[in-house]
Design an enzyme around this catalytic site. Structure first.
Site, PDB file in Angstrom:
ATOM      1  N   ASN A  54       0.870  -1.182   0.000  1.00 36.24           N
ATOM      2  CA  ASN A  54       0.000   0.000   0.000  1.00 36.24           C
ATOM      3  C   ASN A  54       0.902   1.226   0.000  1.00 36.24           C
ATOM      4  OD1 ASN A  54      -1.796   2.032   0.436  1.00 36.24           O
ATOM      5  ND2 ASN A  54      -2.355   1.427   2.524  1.00 36.24           N
ATOM      6  N   TRP A  55       0.966   1.890  -1.156  1.00 30.85           N
ATOM      7  CA  TRP A  55       1.885   3.034  -1.265  1.00 30.85           C
ATOM      8  C   TRP A  55       1.329   4.312  -0.660  1.00 30.85           C
ATOM      9  CZ3 TRP A  55       3.566   2.251  -7.081  1.00 30.85           C
ATOM     10  CH2 TRP A  55       4.412   1.131  -7.146  1.00 30.85           C
ATOM     11  N   LYS A  56       0.052   4.294  -0.321  1.00 33.05           N
ATOM     12  CA  LYS A  56      -0.579   5.502   0.244  1.00 33.05           C
ATOM     13  C   LYS A  56      -0.355   6.683  -0.719  1.00 33.05           C
ATOM     14  CE  LYS A  56      -0.056   3.358   4.701  1.00 33.05           C
ATOM     15  NZ  LYS A  56       0.068   3.462   6.140  1.00 33.05           N
ATOM     16  N   HIS A 104      -9.387   1.369   5.180  1.00 31.87           N
ATOM     17  CA  HIS A 104      -8.081   1.552   5.815  1.00 31.87           C
ATOM     18  C   HIS A 104      -8.236   2.502   7.007  1.00 31.87           C
ATOM     19  CE1 HIS A 104      -3.923   2.699   6.499  1.00 31.87           C
ATOM     20  NE2 HIS A 104      -3.596   1.579   5.895  1.00 31.87           N
ATOM     21  N   GLU A 133      -6.560   4.912   7.934  1.00 34.85           N
ATOM     22  CA  GLU A 133      -6.384   6.335   7.601  1.00 34.85           C
ATOM     23  C   GLU A 133      -7.665   6.905   6.999  1.00 34.85           C
ATOM     24  OE1 GLU A 133      -2.760   5.661   5.438  1.00 34.85           O
ATOM     25  OE2 GLU A 133      -1.800   5.182   7.343  1.00 34.85           O
ATOM     26  N   GLU A 169      -5.022  -4.518  10.802  1.00 36.12           N
ATOM     27  CA  GLU A 169      -3.998  -3.488  10.937  1.00 36.12           C
ATOM     28  C   GLU A 169      -4.230  -2.725  12.237  1.00 36.12           C
ATOM     29  OE1 GLU A 169      -2.170  -2.448   6.866  1.00 36.12           O
ATOM     30  OE2 GLU A 169      -3.815  -1.083   7.227  1.00 36.12           O
ATOM     31  N   GLY A 228       2.968   2.628  10.692  1.00 31.91           N
ATOM     32  CA  GLY A 228       3.929   3.710  10.504  1.00 31.91           C
ATOM     33  C   GLY A 228       4.675   4.101  11.764  1.00 31.91           C
ATOM     34  N   SER A 257       3.918  -1.801  10.258  1.00 34.09           N
ATOM     35  CA  SER A 257       5.368  -1.859  10.419  1.00 34.09           C
ATOM     36  C   SER A 257       5.970  -3.216  10.039  1.00 34.09           C
ATOM     37  CB  SER A 257       5.765  -1.465  11.847  1.00 34.09           C
ATOM     38  OG  SER A 257       5.369  -0.124  12.108  1.00 34.09           O
ATOM     39  N   GLY A 307       3.152  -0.951   4.214  1.00 32.83           N
ATOM     40  CA  GLY A 307       3.182   0.465   3.868  1.00 32.83           C
ATOM     41  C   GLY A 307       4.603   0.907   3.565  1.00 32.83           C
ATOM     42  N   GLY A 308       5.249   1.533   4.550  1.00 34.04           N
ATOM     43  CA  GLY A 308       6.572   2.144   4.363  1.00 34.04           C
ATOM     44  C   GLY A 308       7.592   1.242   3.675  1.00 34.04           C
TER      45      GLY A 308
END
Ligand code: 13P
Length: 250
Positions: free
Chosen positions: A9-11, A95, A97, A167, A173, A213, A234-235
């Site tokens: 997931n590149w956001k 998600h 976010e 999640e 993150g 993470s 993610g990251g």
């Protein structure tokens, strides 16, 4: 045995050029991925171009969000049909976010899942508790509510197309991954909820992935847990080598 499912997931990251470069280098590194499902979720602007780069590969494309309506006056929104048209097979829905920054609630998330399934898009349905909820001891209540309301009116036939992503919000993150046991306890509970809402045969097959993470260093121990079927990254998915290491965890 569920095939491991690893999604990026590149956001809100990467231009079209950066996304295409990533897709090309991921294809080069992942020459064979027969025993893993691999999915990348670029921002909307890069979907079409990345779909072209992934043509002929086993890597599938996901969007990060959608609206449940078919079309119309919803400025800034994207429909399921548009995502299919752009080459998506999956869509991330609910998600944290979206829930916490944009105020999306279970009922809206449920409508999106229904619309995605109707159009043949597979939802990656995200759930998870906040730190405050975990510390108050209500994690399982939150998960049960999110599953019950998010999957309301989804048939037994359709549930097999839904990937559930656990999640925990406190792990996203933050560099603070859930321990393998914390992840397994939550995943086992999620499977039990699905068994309660559907049946054991359905629950056994539902793909439940962990996000928060995940890195090349911790993917192996998470995947060693029985009910952890994959990861939503993610990251550590923003760099193709790091993401390829996660995909190719031993
Ligand atoms: P991080 O891997 O950066 O913690 O993000 C997880 C996530 O939100 C994936 O959807």
């Amino acid at each position: 045995m569920i095939k491991p499912f690893i999604a990026a997931n590149w956001k809100m990251n990467k231009t079209v050029g950066e996304a295409v470069d990533f897709a090309n280098s991921l294809r080069a590194v992942l020459t064979t991925t027969p025993d893993r499902d691999v999915v990348i979720a670029p921002p909307f602007t890069a979907l079409h171009a990345v779909a072209a780069s992934l043509k002929g590969s086993d890597i599938a494309l996901a969007a990060q969000n959608m609206h449940d309506a078919e079309k119309g006056a919803f400025t800034g929104e994207i429909s399921a049909a548009m995502l299919i048209d752009a080459g998506c097979a999956y869509v991330i829905i609910g998600h944290s976010e979206r829930r916490h920054i944009f105020g999306e609630e279970d009922e809206f998330i449920n409508k999106k899942i229904i619309s995605a399934l109707k159009h043949g898009l597979k939802p990656i349905f995200c759930i998870g508790e906040t730190l405050e909820e975990r510390e108050s001891g209500i994690t399982l209540d939150i998960l049960q509510r999110q599953i019950g309301e998010g999957l309301n009116n989804i048939s037994t036939d359709d549930i097999g197309s839904v990937v559930v992503a656990y999640e925990p919000v406190w792990a996203i993150g933050t560099g603070k991954t859930a321990t393998p046991k914390e992840a397994e306890d939550a995943h086992k509970f999620i499977r039990a909820c699905i068994q309660m809402f559907y049946d054991a045969a359905v629950a056994e097959k539902v793909v439940i992935i962990y996000g928060g993470s995940v890195t090349p260093d911790n993917i192996g121990e998470l995947m060693a847990e029985k009910d952890v079927n994959g990861a939503l990254v993610g990251g550590a998915s923003l760099n193709s080598e790091s993401f390829a290491k996660i995909v190719n965890y031993p």
